[in-house]
Write a protein that holds these residues in place. Structure first.
Motif, PDB file in Angstrom:
ATOM      1  N   ALA A 102       0.833  -1.202   0.000  1.00 10.89           N
ATOM      2  CA  ALA A 102       0.000   0.000   0.000  1.00 10.89           C
ATOM      3  C   ALA A 102       0.869   1.254   0.000  1.00 10.89           C
ATOM      4  CB  ALA A 102      -0.933  -0.019   1.229  1.00 10.89           C
ATOM      5  N   TRP A 103       2.013   1.273   0.717  1.00  8.60           N
ATOM      6  CA  TRP A 103       2.915   2.414   0.763  1.00  8.60           C
ATOM      7  C   TRP A 103       3.537   2.640  -0.618  1.00  8.60           C
ATOM      8  CZ3 TRP A 103       8.346   2.754   0.242  1.00  8.60           C
ATOM      9  CH2 TRP A 103       8.870   3.986   0.564  1.00  8.60           C
ATOM     10  N   GLN A 104       3.942   1.534  -1.304  1.00  9.35           N
ATOM     11  CA  GLN A 104       4.512   1.660  -2.628  1.00  9.35           C
ATOM     12  C   GLN A 104       3.493   2.238  -3.611  1.00  9.35           C
ATOM     13  OE1 GLN A 104       7.587   1.105  -3.822  1.00  9.35           O
ATOM     14  NE2 GLN A 104       8.371   0.505  -1.788  1.00  9.35           N
ATOM     15  N   PHE A 105       2.250   1.754  -3.528  1.00  9.52           N
ATOM     16  CA  PHE A 105       1.227   2.254  -4.425  1.00  9.52           C
ATOM     17  C   PHE A 105       0.934   3.730  -4.137  1.00  9.52           C
ATOM     18  CE2 PHE A 105      -0.440  -2.340  -4.531  1.00  9.52           C
ATOM     19  CZ  PHE A 105       0.317  -2.625  -5.657  1.00  9.52           C
ATOM     20  N   SER A 106       1.039   4.118  -2.862  1.00 11.91           N
ATOM     21  CA  SER A 106       0.800   5.526  -2.511  1.00 11.91           C
ATOM     22  C   SER A 106       1.869   6.416  -3.113  1.00 11.91           C
ATOM     23  CB  SER A 106       0.767   5.672  -0.982  1.00 11.91           C
ATOM     24  OG  SER A 106       0.673   7.028  -0.608  1.00 11.91           O
ATOM     25  N   GLU A 107       3.137   5.979  -3.086  1.00 13.53           N
ATOM     26  CA  GLU A 107       4.233   6.759  -3.632  1.00 13.53           C
ATOM     27  C   GLU A 107       4.091   6.913  -5.156  1.00 13.53           C
ATOM     28  OE1 GLU A 107       6.900   8.302  -2.168  1.00 13.53           O
ATOM     29  OE2 GLU A 107       5.804   7.944  -0.294  1.00 13.53           O
ATOM     30  N   ARG A 108       3.526   5.957  -5.773  1.00  9.23           N
ATOM     31  CA  ARG A 108       3.390   5.997  -7.217  1.00  9.23           C
ATOM     32  C   ARG A 108       2.093   6.670  -7.671  1.00  9.23           C
ATOM     33  NH1 ARG A 108       5.042  -0.321  -8.294  1.00  9.23           N
ATOM     34  NH2 ARG A 108       7.196  -0.147  -7.506  1.00  9.23           N
ATOM     35  N   GLY A 109       1.250   7.005  -6.707  1.00  6.80           N
ATOM     36  CA  GLY A 109       0.000   7.671  -7.038  1.00  6.80           C
ATOM     37  C   GLY A 109      -1.061   6.731  -7.574  1.00  6.80           C
ATOM     38  N   GLN A 110      -0.881   5.443  -7.308  1.00 10.33           N
ATOM     39  CA  GLN A 110      -1.882   4.456  -7.768  1.00 10.33           C
ATOM     40  C   GLN A 110      -2.931   4.291  -6.671  1.00 10.33           C
ATOM     41  OE1 GLN A 110       0.605   1.057  -8.544  1.00 10.33           O
ATOM     42  NE2 GLN A 110       1.119   1.779 -10.629  1.00 10.33           N
ATOM     43  N   LYS A 111      -3.922   5.191  -6.702  1.00 10.04           N
ATOM     44  CA  LYS A 111      -4.895   5.264  -5.607  1.00 10.04           C
ATOM     45  C   LYS A 111      -5.741   4.000  -5.483  1.00 10.04           C
ATOM     46  CE  LYS A 111      -5.340  10.303  -5.720  1.00 10.04           C
ATOM     47  NZ  LYS A 111      -6.266  11.442  -5.860  1.00 10.04           N
ATOM     48  N   ASP A 112      -6.193   3.430  -6.585  1.00 14.60           N
ATOM     49  CA  ASP A 112      -7.063   2.231  -6.496  1.00 14.60           C
ATOM     50  C   ASP A 112      -6.316   1.060  -5.865  1.00 14.60           C
ATOM     51  OD1 ASP A 112      -9.109   3.644  -7.617  1.00 14.60           O
ATOM     52  OD2 ASP A 112      -8.740   2.888  -9.672  1.00 14.60           O
ATOM     53  N   ARG A 113      -5.079   0.870  -6.335  1.00 14.69           N
ATOM     54  CA  ARG A 113      -4.297  -0.225  -5.773  1.00 14.69           C
ATOM     55  C   ARG A 113      -3.949   0.042  -4.303  1.00 14.69           C
ATOM     56  NH1 ARG A 113      -0.131  -2.369 -10.468  1.00 14.69           N
ATOM     57  NH2 ARG A 113      -1.773  -2.991 -11.967  1.00 14.69           N
ATOM     58  N   PHE A 114      -3.723   1.323  -3.997  1.00 17.25           N
ATOM     59  CA  PHE A 114      -3.429   1.691  -2.605  1.00 17.25           C
ATOM     60  C   PHE A 114      -4.596   1.315  -1.691  1.00 17.25           C
ATOM     61  CE2 PHE A 114      -4.223   4.914   0.658  1.00 17.25           C
ATOM     62  CZ  PHE A 114      -3.123   4.708   1.494  1.00 17.25           C
ATOM     63  N   LYS A 115      -5.811   1.619  -2.145  1.00 18.66           N
ATOM     64  CA  LYS A 115      -6.986   1.319  -1.319  1.00 18.66           C
ATOM     65  C   LYS A 115      -7.157  -0.203  -1.153  1.00 18.66           C
ATOM     66  CE  LYS A 115      -9.640   5.462  -2.554  1.00 18.66           C
ATOM     67  NZ  LYS A 115     -10.849   5.977  -3.203  1.00 18.66           N
ATOM     68  N   ALA A 116      -6.940  -0.949  -2.251  1.00 21.06           N
ATOM     69  CA  ALA A 116      -7.108  -2.408  -2.173  1.00 21.06           C
ATOM     70  C   ALA A 116      -6.082  -3.024  -1.252  1.00 21.06           C
ATOM     71  CB  ALA A 116      -7.000  -3.009  -3.573  1.00 21.06           C
ATOM     72  N   ALA A 117      -4.833  -2.606  -1.377  1.00 19.04           N
ATOM     73  CA  ALA A 117      -3.779  -3.161  -0.532  1.00 19.04           C
ATOM     74  C   ALA A 117      -4.012  -2.796   0.930  1.00 19.04           C
ATOM     75  CB  ALA A 117      -2.413  -2.668  -1.002  1.00 19.04           C
ATOM     76  N   THR A 118      -4.460  -1.541   1.166  1.00 13.33           N
ATOM     77  CA  THR A 118      -4.725  -1.108   2.544  1.00 13.33           C
ATOM     78  C   THR A 118      -5.852  -1.934   3.149  1.00 13.33           C
ATOM     79  OG1 THR A 118      -4.008   1.151   2.028  1.00 13.33           O
ATOM     80  CG2 THR A 118      -5.394   0.834   3.982  1.00 13.33           C
TER      81      THR A 118
END
Length: 513
Positions: free
Chosen positions: A313-329
């Protein structure tokens, strides 16, 4: 006085040895012994021409020696009088069969009834104690008995000796013994220590040069054959003659041995139970520990997955991939929650006691169901069949057939006879109107032991017991406390009329039919 001195001298050794006899058994056997008197009127005046002894083999039949009643066969005026050992009257009789070669004769009473003897169907042991019972004429002379006295019922004379087996006469199977007899004793029985007839006294040897005198009885086997061939239904018994004291001692030893065995089995069962509880506890502890370790391992694995999901989720946040960030979180939160739940759900060590109790309770369910089924059938009658145990019995007069009855826990037997509880046994006393015997019958449900103690009493004692019995009206089964107490009081009243030991003990072991 010379007669009295001679007779006392003759009988003194007998009296000394007789003191060791079991008086109740010999007295019981004496009830069947009679005096046989033959009268003749051939000379125009009635006189005694022969006198001897006899023994009742049925209520209306007597056996004696053929030579005692020989005159009755050749003298039409002859009459035979049977004088019992007890009571107040004598009876007339006739000869129905005679076998001179065996010196046996069968007499039939014209009226009246006697107490039949029991004939032993076994073989007398060498050296066995025996007792001659009869009416030696020398005693009548010594006691200055008149003809009226001779015809009056009175107790016979008992003498003691031993058997010498293996010696018999050529013409008839006989029993050689040393129990003194004399003229007048002929036809009387020789009995064992249990009062069972071993033979019919017939003759004695003539001592020479101061030698000892010996006596002979027609054997029980000859007697039984003589009676059977003439259709006489007589009592025949088998079994060792054991004293009541010996039986009581053996039963006490058996009971002590059984009790010790039960205590050992109880201790073993307790040890097994403790061992079982220990194993159940050990298994429960190992199960709880294993389950805790499994929960901890799974929770740790889920925590690792939760951490991986958080890193993603932290990696996806750094890359600005919001959908993946939410799923991983979301996945990380769910996995973390699962890890916490599994960790919290691990079994506590307190569950060990609960699991032990549950396992032991499950083991106890089967016996409880059996007890419940037994309780459901507790009030129903049980059909019993009981088999005699010869080694634990003392048979003196009775048949030894199996006994069958129905039993109810309230003491009702066969649906009509009420027994009362006494010391772990259910007891009932029986006093018949015709037979000269009293039976105390008991049944112990816990051990399935059925027992008959039989007392063989004289006329007066039987009359006293019947009078005691008639004071109580106990005709059927009942649960009424008043009526149950009535049965108990009847048992006590009858027991007060009995000697300390029975003459016969029959012990049966029972099982359900």
């Amino acid at each position: 006085m010379r007669y009295i001195a001679a007779v006392l001298l003759f009988f003194s050794p007998m009296l000394g040895s007789l003191a060791l006899a079991d008086a109740s058994d010999i007295s019981a056997a004496s009830r069947s012994v009679v005096r046989v008197v033959v009268f003749s009127s051939a000379e125009g005046q009635q006189s005694i021409v022969s006198i001897g002894s006899g023994v009742a083999v049925a209520r209306d039949k007597v056996v004696t020696n053929a030579h005692v009643v020989e005159m009755a066969g050749s003298d039409d005026s002859a009459e035979i009088v049977i004088v019992p050992s007890d009571g107040s009257q004598s009876y007339r009789a006739v000869v129905t069969a005679s076998l001179p070669g065996k010196d046996l004769a069968l007499l039939q009473l014209k009226s009246g009834a006697l107490v039949p003897a029991s004939i032993f169907a076994g073989i007398a042991s060498d050296g066995e104690d025996v007792f001659a019972i009869g009416y030696p004429a020398s005693v009548d002379v010594a006691l200055e008995q008149s003809e009226a006295d001779v015809l009056r019922p009175q107790q016979p004379v008992k003498t003691r000796g031993t058997v010498s087996s293996g010696r018999t006469s050529k013409t008839v199977e006989s029993l050689l013994h040393t129990a003194p007899i004399a003229p007048g004793s002929s036809g009387g029985p020789i009995v064992d220590a249990c009062g069972r007839v071993l033979g019919i006294n017939s003759f004695g040897s003539v001592p020479t040069d101061g030698g000892a005198e010996f006596y002979f009885a027609v054997s029980a086997r000859e007697l039984s054959s003589f009676l059977a061939n003439r259709g006489v239904d007589f009592r025949s018994v088998r079994g060792d003659c054991r004293s009541v004291a010996e039986l009581t001692r053996a039963e006490a030893e058996l009971e002590a041995s059984t009790r010790a065995k039960m205590e050992r089995e109880a201790r073993v069962a307790a040890e097994l139970q403790r061992s079982r509880e220990g194993k159940v506890r050990s298994d429960a502890e190992h199960a709880v520990i294993g389950e805790r370790e499994n929960h901890l391992a799974l929770a740790g694995f889920l925590l690792v997955l939760s951490a991986v999901a958080g890193g993603a989720a932290w990696q996806f946040s750094e890359r600005g991939q919001k959908d993946r960030f939410k799923a991983a979180t979301a996945a990380g939160v769910v996995i973390f929650a699962m890890a916490v739940g599994i960790f919290a759900a691990r079994p506590s060590f307190n569950e060990v006691d609960d699991r032990v109790r549950a396992a032991l309770t499950a083991d106890a369910d089967a016996p409880r169901k059996e007890v419940a089924n037994a309780d459901a059938n507790a009030g129903k009658p049980l059909a019993k069949i009981c088999v005699l145990q010869p080694q634990r019995s003392r048979v003196t007069m009775s048949e030894t057939a199996d006994v069958e009855f129905t039993w109810q826990p309230d003491g009702c037997v066969n649906g009509r006879t009420q027994y009362v509880e006494s010391g772990g046994r259910w007891v009932r006393s029986f006093v018949p109107n015709n037979d000269a015997q009293i039976s105390v019958v008991s049944y112990a449900p816990e051990t399935d032991i059925y027992r008959i103690d039989r007392f063989l009493l004289g006329r007066e004692a039987m009359q006293s017991a019947r009078e005691a019995r008639q004071l109580y009206d106990v005709k059927t089964c009942t649960t009424d406390p008043v009526q149950v107490t009535n049965v108990e009081n009847m048992n006590k009243a009858i027991a007060a009329q009995l000697p300390s030991t029975p003459n016969e003990v029959l012990l049966f072991t029972c099982s359900n039919r």
